[in-house]
Write a protein that holds these residues in place. Structure first.
Motif, PDB file in Angstrom:
ATOM      1  N   MET A   1      -1.176  -0.946  10.050  1.00 38.76           N
ATOM      2  CA  MET A   1      -1.233  -2.309   9.550  1.00 38.76           C
ATOM      3  C   MET A   1      -1.464  -3.277  10.705  1.00 38.76           C
ATOM      4  N   LYS A   2      -2.593  -3.942  10.675  1.00 39.39           N
ATOM      5  CA  LYS A   2      -2.904  -4.959  11.668  1.00 39.39           C
ATOM      6  C   LYS A   2      -3.604  -6.108  10.956  1.00 39.39           C
ATOM      7  N   ASN A   3      -2.800  -7.062  10.469  1.00 38.47           N
ATOM      8  CA  ASN A   3      -3.249  -8.171   9.626  1.00 38.47           C
ATOM      9  C   ASN A   3      -3.637  -7.683   8.230  1.00 38.47           C
ATOM     10  N   CYS A   4      -4.291  -6.545   8.143  1.00 40.24           N
ATOM     11  CA  CYS A   4      -4.547  -5.845   6.890  1.00 40.24           C
ATOM     12  C   CYS A   4      -4.710  -4.376   7.271  1.00 40.24           C
ATOM     13  N   PRO A   5      -4.742  -3.449   6.316  1.00 36.46           N
ATOM     14  CA  PRO A   5      -4.830  -2.036   6.707  1.00 36.46           C
ATOM     15  C   PRO A   5      -6.103  -1.741   7.504  1.00 36.46           C
ATOM     16  N   ARG A   6      -5.923  -1.025   8.596  1.00 38.81           N
ATOM     17  CA  ARG A   6      -7.048  -0.552   9.404  1.00 38.81           C
ATOM     18  C   ARG A   6      -6.897   0.956   9.591  1.00 38.81           C
TER      19      ARG A   6
ATOM     20  N   ASP B   1      -1.039   1.603  18.217  1.00 39.44           N
ATOM     21  CA  ASP B   1      -1.297   3.012  17.952  1.00 39.44           C
ATOM     22  C   ASP B   1      -0.038   3.876  18.049  1.00 39.44           C
ATOM     23  N   MET B   2       1.117   3.224  18.239  1.00 42.33           N
ATOM     24  CA  MET B   2       2.421   3.886  18.191  1.00 42.33           C
ATOM     25  C   MET B   2       2.570   5.029  19.191  1.00 42.33           C
ATOM     26  N   ASP B   3       1.967   4.877  20.408  1.00 41.25           N
ATOM     27  CA  ASP B   3       2.076   5.950  21.397  1.00 41.25           C
ATOM     28  C   ASP B   3       3.131   5.670  22.456  1.00 41.25           C
ATOM     29  N   GLY B   4       3.877   4.569  22.308  1.00 40.52           N
ATOM     30  CA  GLY B   4       4.933   4.223  23.256  1.00 40.52           C
ATOM     31  C   GLY B   4       4.491   3.327  24.380  1.00 40.52           C
ATOM     32  N   ASP B   5       3.190   3.041  24.499  1.00 38.19           N
ATOM     33  CA  ASP B   5       2.652   2.176  25.534  1.00 38.19           C
ATOM     34  C   ASP B   5       1.842   1.046  24.915  1.00 38.19           C
ATOM     35  N   VAL B   6       1.818  -0.103  25.601  1.00 43.82           N
ATOM     36  CA  VAL B   6       0.947  -1.198  25.196  1.00 43.82           C
ATOM     37  C   VAL B   6      -0.206  -1.224  26.179  1.00 43.82           C
ATOM     38  N   ASP B   7      -1.411  -0.910  25.683  1.00 44.47           N
ATOM     39  CA  ASP B   7      -2.563  -0.816  26.576  1.00 44.47           C
ATOM     40  C   ASP B   7      -3.849  -1.156  25.804  1.00 44.47           C
ATOM     41  N   ILE B   8      -4.982  -0.842  26.418  1.00 44.31           N
ATOM     42  CA  ILE B   8      -6.266  -1.215  25.835  1.00 44.31           C
ATOM     43  C   ILE B   8      -6.482  -0.605  24.460  1.00 44.31           C
ATOM     44  N   ASP B   9      -5.856   0.538  24.181  1.00 45.71           N
ATOM     45  CA  ASP B   9      -6.027   1.185  22.888  1.00 45.71           C
ATOM     46  C   ASP B   9      -5.338   0.444  21.752  1.00 45.71           C
ATOM     47  N   ASP B  10      -4.511  -0.549  22.102  1.00 44.49           N
ATOM     48  CA  ASP B  10      -3.827  -1.325  21.070  1.00 44.49           C
ATOM     49  C   ASP B  10      -4.621  -2.562  20.653  1.00 44.49           C
TER      50      ASP B  10
ATOM     51  N   PHE C   1       0.815  -1.217   0.000  1.00 45.33           N
ATOM     52  CA  PHE C   1       0.000   0.000   0.000  1.00 45.33           C
ATOM     53  C   PHE C   1       0.851   1.271   0.000  1.00 45.33           C
ATOM     54  N   THR C   2       1.963   1.271   0.723  1.00 46.32           N
ATOM     55  CA  THR C   2       2.794   2.473   0.752  1.00 46.32           C
ATOM     56  C   THR C   2       3.396   2.774  -0.613  1.00 46.32           C
ATOM     57  N   GLU C   3       3.609   1.749  -1.419  1.00 48.58           N
ATOM     58  CA  GLU C   3       4.088   1.977  -2.785  1.00 48.58           C
ATOM     59  C   GLU C   3       3.051   2.700  -3.637  1.00 48.58           C
ATOM     60  N   SER C   4       1.812   2.721  -3.171  1.00 47.09           N
ATOM     61  CA  SER C   4       0.734   3.432  -3.875  1.00 47.09           C
ATOM     62  C   SER C   4       0.301   4.682  -3.118  1.00 47.09           C
ATOM     63  N   ASP C   5       1.240   5.216  -2.321  1.00 44.26           N
ATOM     64  CA  ASP C   5       1.053   6.501  -1.630  1.00 44.26           C
ATOM     65  C   ASP C   5       0.042   6.466  -0.492  1.00 44.26           C
ATOM     66  N   TRP C   6      -0.270   5.273   0.036  1.00 45.88           N
ATOM     67  CA  TRP C   6      -1.074   5.226   1.257  1.00 45.88           C
ATOM     68  C   TRP C   6      -0.187   5.677   2.419  1.00 45.88           C
ATOM     69  N   VAL C   7      -0.757   6.415   3.376  1.00 49.95           N
ATOM     70  CA  VAL C   7       0.033   6.990   4.466  1.00 49.95           C
ATOM     71  C   VAL C   7      -0.273   6.252   5.767  1.00 49.95           C
ATOM     72  N   PHE C   8       0.752   5.574   6.308  1.00 50.05           N
ATOM     73  CA  PHE C   8       0.629   4.783   7.537  1.00 50.05           C
ATOM     74  C   PHE C   8       1.307   5.492   8.701  1.00 50.05           C
ATOM     75  N   VAL C   9       0.843   5.172   9.897  1.00 53.58           N
ATOM     76  CA  VAL C   9       1.439   5.696  11.119  1.00 53.58           C
ATOM     77  C   VAL C   9       2.859   5.155  11.283  1.00 53.58           C
ATOM     78  N   THR C  10       3.780   6.030  11.622  1.00 55.87           N
ATOM     79  CA  THR C  10       5.144   5.642  11.987  1.00 55.87           C
ATOM     80  C   THR C  10       5.528   6.382  13.261  1.00 55.87           C
ATOM     81  N   LYS C  11       6.666   6.036  13.833  1.00 56.30           N
ATOM     82  CA  LYS C  11       7.107   6.689  15.075  1.00 56.30           C
ATOM     83  C   LYS C  11       7.309   8.189  14.887  1.00 56.30           C
ATOM     84  N   SER C  12       7.693   8.607  13.670  1.00 58.27           N
ATOM     85  CA  SER C  12       8.022  10.011  13.448  1.00 58.27           C
ATOM     86  C   SER C  12       6.927  10.780  12.714  1.00 58.27           C
ATOM     87  N   SER C  13       5.820  10.120  12.378  1.00 55.72           N
ATOM     88  CA  SER C  13       4.810  10.776  11.557  1.00 55.72           C
ATOM     89  C   SER C  13       3.943  11.719  12.388  1.00 55.72           C
TER      90      SER C  13
END
Length: 266
Positions: free
Chosen positions: A218-223, A256-265, A197-209
């Motif tokens: 990406m969680k098994n498929c794009p969400r 969710d790339m917030d630095g913690d593993v919790d219910i939001d993940d 998907f990123t090769e087709s300009d889809w924008v995913f969450v990263t640590k620096s985004s």
């Protein structure tokens, strides 16, 4: 319309949607439906314009960052997100339900009459008799004034959709085909690979985004980034498995790339 959802079962004859029956001149974002949407025959009148989220999208509507996960069925113009899109746009949306209809059946849109469909995907089964496409059932293409339908950077699961093409056209239509750019059927394995998907300009969450510029994770498929998952044991066990395996790196469990593993993940 923002941050709304439905679940359960919804039935009607015409203009039936998981959230809205008909929508014009507005925007919908961060909405979803897991409801099963059924178009039913009433007084010998076939069911038309049946969609997982919206029965019919009218002029000047924008549907963004939304999804449908329920099964959708009807007779004519049946789609995973909307039964019809007329001069309307859809971006960063997806559908995963099974779509069943007869005429004008699409994984995302049953009948698309001009407008834009960009960075969306369909990951379900589809069954139709005529004018059936993996993404769009009936595509009106280009009209005499040059107004066209544009499909760009979209995908569907070809393992589930078989030999279906991206869309279909009326045999007697003199209209152009519109613009179809980089819309492809991919395998179930490719559906789980972010690079697809990123090769087709889809924008995913990263640590620096920046959160304002990202839409997907990406969680098994794009969400969609905003999704809060309805917790079940499968999701909980997967989170626990990744957490133990990663031993503090949290590359997969910190969803969710917030630095913690919790219910939001979940």
């Amino acid at each position: 319309i923002e941050n709304c959802y439905t679940k359960g079962e919804i039935e009607g004859n015409s203009h039936v949607g998981g959230l809205l029956g008909q929508f014009s001149s507005g925007q919908m974002r961060h909405c979803y439906s897991t409801a099963e949407v059924k178009g039913i025959i009433h007084s010998s009148q076939e069911s038309r314009f049946i969609g997982g989220l919206i029965g019919a999208n009218g002029t000047y509507t924008l549907t963004s960052s939304c999804f449908s996960a329920g099964n959708v069925s009807g007779n004519g113009y049946v789609g995973g997100i909307t039964g019809m899109g007329y001069l309307s746009d859809m971006v960063n949306c997806y559908s995963t339900g099974n779509i069943i209809g007869q005429n004008g059946v699409g994984g995302l849109v049953g009948f698309m009459s001009y407008g834009n469909l960009k960075k969306c995907y369909f990951n379900g089964n589809i069954s139709g008799q005529t004018l059936t496409g993996a993404l769009v059932g009936l595509n009106k293409g280009t009209n005499s004034s040059g107004v066209e339908t544009i499909l760009e950077n979209c995908f569907w699961n070809r393992d589930l959709c078989g030999s279906l093409e991206v869309c279909s056209y009326e045999d007697n239509s003199s209209a152009g085909t519109g613009t179809i750019d980089n819309c492809n059927g991919i395998t179930s394995i490719q559906m789980q690979v972010q690079l697809t998907f990123t090769e087709s300009d889809w924008v995913f969450v990263t640590k620096s985004s920046s959160s304002e510029d990202t839409f997907w994770v990406m969680k098994n498929c794009p969400r969609l980034k905003w999704e809060k998952y309805y917790m079940d044991m499968k999701e909980l066990s997967l989170l626990g498995f990744n957490w133990q395996r990663e031993k503090g790196t949290f590359t997969e469990s910190d969803w969710d790339m917030d630095g913690d593993v919790d219910i939001d993940d979940l």
